[in-house]
Design a protein around this motif. Structure first.
Motif, PDB file in Angstrom:
ATOM      1  N   THR A 158       0.835  -1.209   0.000  1.00 18.76           N
ATOM      2  CA  THR A 158       0.000   0.000   0.000  1.00 18.76           C
ATOM      3  C   THR A 158       0.862   1.248   0.000  1.00 18.76           C
ATOM      4  O   THR A 158       0.527   2.241  -0.654  1.00 18.76           O
ATOM      5  N   LYS A 161       1.788   1.907  -3.432  1.00 11.66           N
ATOM      6  CA  LYS A 161       0.668   2.464  -4.199  1.00 11.66           C
ATOM      7  C   LYS A 161       0.494   3.956  -3.912  1.00 11.66           C
ATOM      8  O   LYS A 161       0.175   4.735  -4.809  1.00 11.66           O
ATOM      9  N   ALA A 164       3.210   5.726  -5.747  1.00 13.12           N
ATOM     10  CA  ALA A 164       2.933   5.714  -7.188  1.00 13.12           C
ATOM     11  C   ALA A 164       1.845   6.728  -7.529  1.00 13.12           C
ATOM     12  O   ALA A 164       1.925   7.429  -8.542  1.00 13.12           O
ATOM     13  N   TRP A 165       0.800   6.832  -6.686  1.00 13.05           N
ATOM     14  CA  TRP A 165      -0.266   7.819  -6.912  1.00 13.05           C
ATOM     15  C   TRP A 165       0.325   9.224  -6.876  1.00 13.05           C
ATOM     16  O   TRP A 165      -0.003  10.064  -7.716  1.00 13.05           O
ATOM     17  N   VAL A 181      -6.464   5.895  -4.055  1.00 12.48           N
ATOM     18  CA  VAL A 181      -5.360   4.924  -4.049  1.00 12.48           C
ATOM     19  C   VAL A 181      -5.959   3.526  -3.936  1.00 12.48           C
ATOM     20  O   VAL A 181      -6.789   3.271  -3.051  1.00 12.48           O
ATOM     21  N   GLY A 182      -5.552   2.640  -4.828  1.00 11.07           N
ATOM     22  CA  GLY A 182      -6.071   1.270  -4.809  1.00 11.07           C
ATOM     23  C   GLY A 182      -5.841   0.594  -3.467  1.00 11.07           C
ATOM     24  O   GLY A 182      -4.756   0.669  -2.900  1.00 11.07           O
TER      25      GLY A 182
END
Length: 198
Positions: A158, A161, A164-165, A181-182
């Motif tokens: 997480t 992620k 990355a976002w 965010v996924g």
């Protein structure tokens, strides 16, 4: 026997004057072309009361304030621009002292309004991890993977992620942006809300 007439001095003088005038015109044209090439384009203007034309004000970047302490020449509170990085804060404070551990600070990271940066001395550990405010909250815009991993329910996947976002979209404008965010839903957002900041 007739003498051959010599060159007419008046004609020679006229040719010289014409040559000098031609050179002057060519130099003037060259300067005009150069000036046109280097003059910025697209400047807007506004007409002030009374018919005077003035340049339109350029929109200013939002100001942020950063408190930088530790091994910098002039520790203190500095006004920077939104989007500046830690290197800009160090430069505003006069640069590192000779005792500074320059590797103890990520100079490429963005800084946020109200942030405190502590530059450690060589052999000294920083008082806080990158992206962790003095009140212990994790700043979503400046935290590294290790700081994000300290949050409950946020493991390495997480954290990656979130980073990355941030890389794709820029800065988090609010804590609610975590919903984009996924893997982060309403329940996880509520668990993190008081532990993070932007």
């Amino acid at each position: 026997m007739s003498a051959t007439p010599g060159p007419d001095p008046r004609r020679a003088r006229v040719r010289r004057v014409a040559g000098v005038a031609l050179v002057a015109v060519l130099v003037g044209l060259g300067i005009a072309v150069f000036a046109t090439a280097v003059t910025p384009r697209g400047t807007s203007s506004v007409v002030a009361p009374g018919g005077r034309e003035t340049e339109a004000p350029v929109p200013a970047t939002a100001a942020i304030y950063v408190h930088i302490l530790g091994e910098v020449t002039r520790p203190g509170l500095y006004e920077l621009r939104d989007g500046d990085r830690a290197v800009d804060a160090v430069a505003a404070a006069g640069g590192f002292t000779e005792a500074a551990d320059a590797g103890g600070l990520n100079l490429a990271r963005f800084v946020s309004d109200g942030e405190q940066i502590i530059v450690p001395a060589v052999g000294e550990t920083s008082a806080a991890s990158p992206g962790v405010a003095s009140d212990g909250r994790v700043n979503l815009n400046t935290a590294d993977a290790a700081a994000l991993d300290t949050l409950p329910g946020v493991g390495p996947a997480t954290a990656a992620k979130i980073l990355a976002w941030r890389e794709r979209n820029g800065r988090f404008e609010s804590v609610e942006d975590l919903l984009d965010v996924g893997g982060i839903g309403e329940a996880k957002l509520e668990a993190l809300r008081d532990l993070v900041t932007v």
